[in-house]
Design a protein around this motif. Structure first.
Motif, PDB file in Angstrom:
ATOM      1  N   ILE A 156       0.834  -1.206   0.000  1.00 42.86           N
ATOM      2  CA  ILE A 156       0.000   0.000   0.000  1.00 42.86           C
ATOM      3  C   ILE A 156       0.866   1.253   0.000  1.00 42.86           C
ATOM      4  CG2 ILE A 156      -1.757   1.242   1.348  1.00 42.86           C
ATOM      5  CD1 ILE A 156      -2.525  -1.558   2.448  1.00 42.86           C
ATOM      6  N   CYS A 157       0.383   2.284  -0.714  1.00 43.86           N
ATOM      7  CA  CYS A 157       1.132   3.542  -0.772  1.00 43.86           C
ATOM      8  C   CYS A 157       0.968   4.309   0.549  1.00 43.86           C
ATOM      9  CB  CYS A 157       0.636   4.397  -1.932  1.00 43.86           C
ATOM     10  SG  CYS A 157       1.367   6.035  -1.921  1.00 43.86           S
ATOM     11  N   LYS A 158       2.104   4.708   1.123  1.00 44.53           N
ATOM     12  CA  LYS A 158       2.108   5.452   2.393  1.00 44.53           C
ATOM     13  C   LYS A 158       1.414   6.792   2.266  1.00 44.53           C
ATOM     14  CE  LYS A 158       5.883   4.024   5.319  1.00 44.53           C
ATOM     15  NZ  LYS A 158       7.314   3.987   5.508  1.00 44.53           N
ATOM     16  N   ASN A 159       1.497   7.364   1.063  1.00 42.65           N
ATOM     17  CA  ASN A 159       0.957   8.695   0.803  1.00 42.65           C
ATOM     18  C   ASN A 159      -0.532   8.698   0.534  1.00 42.65           C
ATOM     19  OD1 ASN A 159       2.586  10.859   0.902  1.00 42.65           O
ATOM     20  ND2 ASN A 159       3.360  10.652  -1.194  1.00 42.65           N
ATOM     21  N   CYS A 160      -0.949   7.926  -0.516  1.00 43.30           N
ATOM     22  CA  CYS A 160      -2.327   8.061  -1.013  1.00 43.30           C
ATOM     23  C   CYS A 160      -3.178   6.825  -0.754  1.00 43.30           C
ATOM     24  CB  CYS A 160      -2.326   8.400  -2.503  1.00 43.30           C
ATOM     25  SG  CYS A 160      -1.833   7.047  -3.559  1.00 43.30           S
ATOM     26  N   GLY A 161      -2.588   5.750  -0.201  1.00 45.61           N
ATOM     27  CA  GLY A 161      -3.388   4.579   0.180  1.00 45.61           C
ATOM     28  C   GLY A 161      -3.714   3.614  -0.951  1.00 45.61           C
ATOM     29  N   LYS A 219       7.334   1.669  -5.430  1.00 45.64           N
ATOM     30  CA  LYS A 219       6.890   3.071  -5.562  1.00 45.64           C
ATOM     31  C   LYS A 219       5.485   3.139  -6.153  1.00 45.64           C
ATOM     32  CE  LYS A 219      10.771   5.253  -4.475  1.00 45.64           C
ATOM     33  NZ  LYS A 219      10.853   6.030  -3.263  1.00 45.64           N
ATOM     34  N   CYS A 220       4.706   4.113  -5.661  1.00 47.78           N
ATOM     35  CA  CYS A 220       3.337   4.273  -6.142  1.00 47.78           C
ATOM     36  C   CYS A 220       3.313   4.914  -7.537  1.00 47.78           C
ATOM     37  CB  CYS A 220       2.578   5.153  -5.149  1.00 47.78           C
ATOM     38  SG  CYS A 220       0.900   5.544  -5.653  1.00 47.78           S
ATOM     39  N   ASP A 221       2.481   4.339  -8.438  1.00 44.53           N
ATOM     40  CA  ASP A 221       2.360   4.890  -9.799  1.00 44.53           C
ATOM     41  C   ASP A 221       1.782   6.293  -9.777  1.00 44.53           C
ATOM     42  OD1 ASP A 221       3.168   2.445 -10.682  1.00 44.53           O
ATOM     43  OD2 ASP A 221       1.197   1.798 -11.425  1.00 44.53           O
ATOM     44  N   LYS A 222       0.862   6.538  -8.804  1.00 42.53           N
ATOM     45  CA  LYS A 222       0.121   7.805  -8.821  1.00 42.53           C
ATOM     46  C   LYS A 222       0.933   8.945  -8.231  1.00 42.53           C
ATOM     47  CE  LYS A 222      -4.400   5.654  -8.394  1.00 42.53           C
ATOM     48  NZ  LYS A 222      -5.462   5.331  -7.435  1.00 42.53           N
ATOM     49  N   CYS A 223       1.649   8.678  -7.105  1.00 38.39           N
ATOM     50  CA  CYS A 223       2.267   9.814  -6.396  1.00 38.39           C
ATOM     51  C   CYS A 223       3.735   9.568  -6.057  1.00 38.39           C
ATOM     52  CB  CYS A 223       1.467  10.125  -5.127  1.00 38.39           C
ATOM     53  SG  CYS A 223       1.681   8.874  -3.863  1.00 38.39           S
ATOM     54  N   ASN A 224       4.295   8.446  -6.527  1.00 36.16           N
ATOM     55  CA  ASN A 224       5.687   8.098  -6.273  1.00 36.16           C
ATOM     56  C   ASN A 224       5.971   7.814  -4.785  1.00 36.16           C
ATOM     57  OD1 ASN A 224       8.053   7.466  -7.634  1.00 36.16           O
ATOM     58  ND2 ASN A 224       9.031   9.399  -6.983  1.00 36.16           N
TER      59      ASN A 224
HETATM   60 ZN    ZN Z   1       0.378   6.933  -3.863  1.00 34.26          ZN
END
Ligand code: ZN
Ligand code: AP5
Length: 213
Positions: free
Chosen positions: A129-134, A149-154
């Motif tokens: 899970i992305c720490k930033n955007c979930g 790394k998250c595709d949406k927000c890195n």
């Molecule tokens: Zn994210």
């Protein structure tokens, strides 16, 4: 549209909730996400919930019902909502019914996503899970373009404390005992839509959209 997403841990409720909420323009109310946000902010509720969640056990009904009551009276729920992870016991379902009656609202459908046990464990243990955007990914079934790394927000990806094989087994056991009876509960009310969740993310999403038409 007023909907409930029912299903065992790792069935794909959160994944499908994103599509449904986008399509029907309704808020996604995930009790798991609300609890995790409270743990992150170190609130009293978060402190209480953490010990249950880390063991794969349910947080007591009174706490959960009061969270949902507070959430359903918010302005953005007036025209509809999607409940993901609530209710999880017959007692929570009874409380929800009373609350909706007070608000003069009615449920439209309960979507039950059914997935085989082996697949549930694979999905939960491989989830990141992305720490930033979930946003949720899966190391094998839905990997990010760049590892970790998250595709949406890195943002950095992490594994939930309760996504170890041992705790997932416990969560499934708890689901079978305490939550599965809700399938009959909502079938008897004529609200249940059964969806085969063993298919791919896109296929499950298509089946849900078709059954809601
Ligand atoms: Zn994210
Ligand atoms: P909660 O956060 O609600 O967890 P859960 O119900 O166990 O569900 P998950 O979030 O694990 O799975 P999901 O079905 O959303 O699957 P996802 O889409 O991420 O609850 C956590 C804890 O909080 C509970 O144990 C309890 O302690 C407490 N709690 C919460 N609500 C409560 C309540 N009402 N009462 C009491 N306690 C409560 O998908 C999983 C993975 O699979 C992802 O990696 C995804 O990419 C992948 N995937 C999804 N669909 C597919 C597919 N079709 N094919 C392949 N991979 C897929």
């Amino acid at each position: 549209m007023r909907l409930i997403l029912l299903g065992p841990p790792g069935a794909g409720k959160g994944t499908q909730a994103d599509y449904i909420c986008y399509k029907y323009n309704i808020p996604h109310i995930s009790t798991g996400d609300i609890l995790r946000a409270n743990i992150k902010e170190k609130t009293q509720l978060g402190e209480k919930a953490k010990s249950y969640m880390d063991k794969g056990l349910l947080v007591p009904d009174e706490l959960m019902v009061s969270i949902i009551k507070d959430r359903l009276i918010k302005e953005d729920c007036k025209e509809g909502f999607l409940l993901d992870g609530f209710p999880r016991t017959v007692s929570q379902a009874d409380s929800l019914e009373i609350e909706l009656k007070n608000l003069k609202q009615k449920l439209d459908k309960v979507i039950n996503i059914d997935v085989d046990k082996g697949e549930l464990i694979r999905r939960a243990v491989g989830r990141r899970i992305c720490k930033n955007c979930g946003t949720a990914y899966h190391i094998e079934f839905n990997p990010p373009k760049v590892k970790g790394k998250c595709d949406k927000c890195n943002g950095e990806l992490f594994q939930r404390n309760d996504d170890t094989e041992e705790v997932v087994e416990k969560r499934i056991e708890v689901y079978l005992k305490q939550t599965k009876p809700l399938i009959k509960y909502y079938f008897d009310k004529g609200l249940l839509l059964n969806i085969d969740g063993n298919k791919s993310i896109d296929e499950v999403s298509q089946d849900i959209m078709n059954s809601l038409k």
